[in-house]
Design a protein around this motif. Structure first.
Motif, PDB file in Angstrom:
ATOM      1  N   GLN A 132       2.391   1.598  -3.443  1.00 10.33           N
ATOM      2  CA  GLN A 132       1.363   2.093  -4.365  1.00 10.33           C
ATOM      3  C   GLN A 132       1.140   3.589  -4.171  1.00 10.33           C
ATOM      4  O   GLN A 132       1.074   4.351  -5.149  1.00 10.33           O
ATOM      5  N   GLU A 163       0.833  -1.210   0.000  1.00  9.39           N
ATOM      6  CA  GLU A 163       0.000   0.000   0.000  1.00  9.39           C
ATOM      7  C   GLU A 163       0.863   1.253   0.000  1.00  9.39           C
ATOM      8  O   GLU A 163       0.549   2.232  -0.688  1.00  9.39           O
ATOM      9  N   THR A 193      -4.284   7.136  -6.612  1.00 10.83           N
ATOM     10  CA  THR A 193      -4.185   6.269  -7.784  1.00 10.83           C
ATOM     11  C   THR A 193      -5.024   6.817  -8.937  1.00 10.83           C
ATOM     12  O   THR A 193      -4.553   6.923 -10.077  1.00 10.83           O
TER      13      THR A 193
END
Length: 275
Positions: free
Chosen positions: A187, A184, A239
């Motif tokens: 990301q 995470e 994202t």
């Protein structure tokens, strides 16, 4: 009066000093939180830490432009007449991205409430707080100085990527406070950097069209403000942000690559001597 020795690599010096100032200031922000200081103290320290790039540029100014006054430099950054068409274009891009992210979140995640803020009073407070703790404190150093200096040697696209990378990396201490670990965190960092670097390209294109520092300040404000309004995990929002901002940056390059991103290098700025 003895003059300061001019820096050989002012942009690198600026980046180093900015980080040297930001880290201890951000540690004070963390201390204020852990020691449970009043919320206004925490917010004040957070705002001060966000101004580290301006503080660094102020400290280094006489080593960068020994013949110029700091007040004159700041005034010059805002002296060009504001082109509302440029502001409208940049605002339209970001409002469109905001709308698309909201649509994706509603369709894929179905939150109970799409917005994090439910009252006009809190919305205004968040808008002002966001403006003070980011855009106003960062753009004088990163855009008015560093971006313009880099464009003396590099194309606008290359300068955008260089500034975007170091501007993004400057946020490293903040990444460590997100609570994310493992994949995470990877990301989040990856898509954060993509978001920042693509936003840097959009900023450069718009700023070169209208050399008024209000332009990147507004773009920066909308970038931060819109992300905080949507009720979803930060890593998910970053994202989606990265995807749409990269697409917008690529579109700007495709539409007018020669003029917008590969134009002539900036002429050296005219130095205003101290009388």
């Amino acid at each position: 009066m003895k003059r300061e020795k001019k820096l050989k690599n002012p942009v690198a010096s600026f980046i180093i000093v900015t980080n040297l100032m930001f880290w201890p200031l951000f540690c004070l922000v963390g201390a204020a939180k852990m020691l449970e200081f009043p919320e206004w103290v925490f917010q004040l320290m957070l705002t001060i830490s966000a101004w580290s790039s301006t503080f660094a540029f102020t400290v280094l100014f006489k080593r960068i432009y020994p013949e110029q006054r700091f007040a004159a430099f700041v005034k010059d950054a805002f002296k060009c007449k504001l082109k509302w068409s440029v502001l409208a274009m940049s605002s339209f891009i970001q409002i469109s991205i905001f709308g698309m992210i909201m649509l994706v979140v509603v369709v894929n995640h179905k939150p109970d409430s799409i917005f994090t803020i439910s009252t006009w009073g809190m919305l205004i407070y968040y808008f002002v707080k966001n403006l003070l703790s980011g855009p106003l404190g960062e753009e004088l150093g990163w855009r008015a100085f560093a971006l313009m200096e880099l464009q003396k040697k590099h194309s606008p696209l290359a300068a955008s990527i260089i500034i975007g990378f170091w501007w993004g990396l400057w946020h490293l201490p903040i990444w460590l406070t997100t609570g994310y670990v493992g994949m995470e965190l990877i990301q989040y960092v990856l898509f954060f950097m993509l978001s920042i670097m693509s936003t840097s390209i959009i900023m450069t294109a718009c700023y070169n069209f209208n050399r008024n520092l209000i332009v990147p300040i507004v773009i920066h404000q909308f970038f931060n403000f819109f992300v905080g309004l949507i009720n979803e995990k930060l890593v998910v929002l970053i994202t989606y942000n990265a995807f749409f901002y990269v697409a917008a940056a690529m579109l700007i390059i495709v539409i007018n690559p020669k003029k917008v991103m590969y134009g002539k290098k900036e002429a050296k700025s005219v130095v205003r001597p101290i009388p």
